[in-house]
Design an enzyme around this catalytic site. Structure first.
Site, mmCIF file in Angstrom:
data_model
loop_
_atom_site.group_PDB
_atom_site.id
_atom_site.type_symbol
_atom_site.label_atom_id
_atom_site.label_comp_id
_atom_site.label_asym_id
_atom_site.label_seq_id
_atom_site.Cartn_x
_atom_site.Cartn_y
_atom_site.Cartn_z
ATOM 1 N N HIS A 345 4.233 43.719 75.986
ATOM 2 C CA HIS A 345 4.329 45.176 75.688
ATOM 3 C C HIS A 345 3.875 45.473 74.274
ATOM 4 C CE1 HIS A 345 6.196 49.201 75.268
ATOM 5 N NE2 HIS A 345 6.152 49.218 76.587
ATOM 6 N N ILE A 351 4.312 47.239 70.661
ATOM 7 C CA ILE A 351 5.219 48.359 70.434
ATOM 8 C C ILE A 351 6.552 48.023 71.082
ATOM 9 C CG2 ILE A 351 5.682 50.801 70.951
ATOM 10 C CD1 ILE A 351 2.691 51.292 70.924
ATOM 11 N N GLY A 354 10.757 51.661 74.413
ATOM 12 C CA GLY A 354 11.741 52.696 74.119
ATOM 13 C C GLY A 354 13.090 52.405 74.749
ATOM 14 N N VAL A 355 13.091 51.812 75.972
ATOM 15 C CA VAL A 355 14.363 51.546 76.640
ATOM 16 C C VAL A 355 15.199 50.528 75.868
ATOM 17 C CG1 VAL A 355 13.588 52.186 78.945
ATOM 18 C CG2 VAL A 355 13.217 49.865 78.129
ATOM 19 N N GLU A 359 18.913 50.743 74.443
ATOM 20 C CA GLU A 359 19.904 49.680 74.592
ATOM 21 C C GLU A 359 20.541 49.318 73.253
ATOM 22 O OE1 GLU A 359 22.318 46.657 76.099
ATOM 23 O OE2 GLU A 359 21.288 48.296 77.143
#
Length: 439
Positions: A345, A351, A354-355, A359
């Site tokens: 990723h 990067i 976002g998840v 978390e």
């Protein structure tokens, strides 16, 4: 460290007296030494409190045929020639004192200011010279056909094309800019004007100091001047003189190749703003110095793991750096290229997902939640996330500051808000809900 790598100021004061372009009044300009990291500042000696005006692009007020800077209603016109001379000759710090609102136009070039700098002499200072290396191209284009771009280069170069009305006096030159080339190739080039542009100004009683000693006037295909041209391409050389002065309003010496077609003070100063923007973006990648409080408020990684059940690669908190009351908590996650998720990723453009930021917020919120006496020894399950926003990408080398606050805790249900910051800027935020149960 070689002398050229250190900052320089003037060895002593030096003055010049002449006529200002627009008012036609006598003005005395004095270059004064200044301390390290001072930059260039104008000082209006004719006003009661002798105010300073920093020569920075944020102070630019007007750019019509010359560059004007202002501070609190006090202004200085036509700053580009003297700033160009200082920057071109290797001066980093100077006070420019004037007893009027405009420097003397002298002969329309920066050569008189170069001679003034040589008369004062240069004084080496102890601080290293700060040079901003342009590493990503900057491109700007205006509706009337001006193009200015800066591409990476280990030197400071300018390639410029001057194009007059109807294509008259199209000229091109490309030079590396250093004190030697500046003094010889750029400083003598005089300002030039097209008669059709200045006729309305003359009718209004402006440019009272404008004479054929101070500029070359272009009328049709004819050049009006008391002297012959100093170069066969004098116009484009003066354009480079202006570019150097205007770009220095960024407050940064740069290395890069400036390529300009039909430049002018407006586009030049907009490029100075773009340099400031790129510099600030570069500095934003430097993690802030975190003031870690002492005492019980700090939890190291082992203490974090005593509270949370998560382990590598899903433990997304490196340290808790502070609690505020019973409901707020701040944590740190140091994002490195070695993170497992960067393998996919995205490998060529890593990067942080976002998840995983979401978390990380949930884990920091869980720590303050499980710190409450009624919840100790339990575990918090993520129920929902609302109003999630990802504002900026998080990349390797960033230090993620995670701030959370428990907004509601009733029996086994708890709500929290969280946000992640990098260098003081919010990169993500969310509202979180948990279910707290026995392990």
């Amino acid at each position: 460290m070689p002398a050229s790598d250190r900052q320089h100021t003037l060895a002593k004061p030096a003055s010049i007296t002449g006529t200002s372009l627009h008012t036609g009044e006598q003005v005395t300009l004095t270059l004064q030494p200044a301390p390290e990291n001072f930059g260039f500042k104008f000082r209006r000696m004719d006003l009661e409190d002798k105010p300073f005006i920093p020569a920075l692009v944020e102070k630019v007020q007007k750019v019509e045929r010359a560059t004007t800077i202002a501070e609190g209603g006090v202004n200085v016109h036509t700053v580009e020639h003297v700033i160009s001379a200082l920057a071109g000759m290797g001066v980093d710090n100077a006070i420019i004192e004037m007893d009027a609102n405009e420097p003397p136009i002298v002969d329309g070039s920066s050569q008189p200011f170069v001679e003034l700098i040589k008369k004062a002499g240069l004084q080496e200072q102890s601080e290293p010279r700060k040079i901003f290396e342009i590493r990503e191209p900057i491109y700007q284009e205006t509706r009337d056909g001006t193009i200015i771009t800066i591409v990476p280069d280990k030197k400071f170069r300018i390639s410029c094309t001057n194009v007059g009305p109807e294509g008259r006096f199209t000229q091109y030159i490309s030079l590396e800019i250093n004190p030697e080339t500046y003094e010889k190739e750029i400083a003598p080039a005089r300002t030039f004007v097209y008669y059709e542009d200045i006729a309305p100004l003359m009718e209004k009683g402006l440019i009272k100091g404008g004479t054929l000693e101070a500029a070359v006037v272009v009328r049709g295909e004819t050049l009006l001047s008391k002297q012959p041209l100093r170069f066969n391409n004098e116009f484009v050389r003066h354009k480079i003189l202006d570019i150097i002065g205007d770009l220095m309003l960024s407050g940064k010496r740069i290395t890069g190749h400036v390529i300009a077609v039909r430049p002018g003070h407006g586009p030049n100063t907009e490029m100075a703003r773009a340099i400031v923007s790129q510099y600030n973006a570069m500095r934003a990648m430097v993690p802030p110095a975190v003031n870690i409080p002492s005492g019980e408020a700090v939890l190291d990684i082992n203490e974090v793991m005593n509270i949370l059940p998560h382990r590598y690669p899903f433990l997304l908190v490196d340290r808790i750096i502070g609690f505020e009351g019973e409901t707020k908590c701040r944590g740190i996650k140091n994002v490195t290229i070695n993170e497992q998720f960067f393998q996919g990723h995205f490998p060529g453009h890593p990067i942080m997902p976002g998840v995983l930021q979401l978390e990380a917020m949930a884990q920091v919120a869980s720590i303050v939640l499980l710190r409450m006496p009624s919840h100790q020894g339990k575990i918090g399950y993520f129920l929902s996330a609302n109003n999630v926003k990802w504002r900026k990408p998080v990349v390797p080398g960033d230090t993620l500051i995670i701030e959370t606050e428990i907004t509601k805790a009733k029996r086994s249900i708890a709500q929290a808000i969280g946000r992640c910051l990098v260098n003081g800027q919010v990169v993500s935020e969310a509202e979180l809900m948990f279910n707290v149960v026995d392990r």
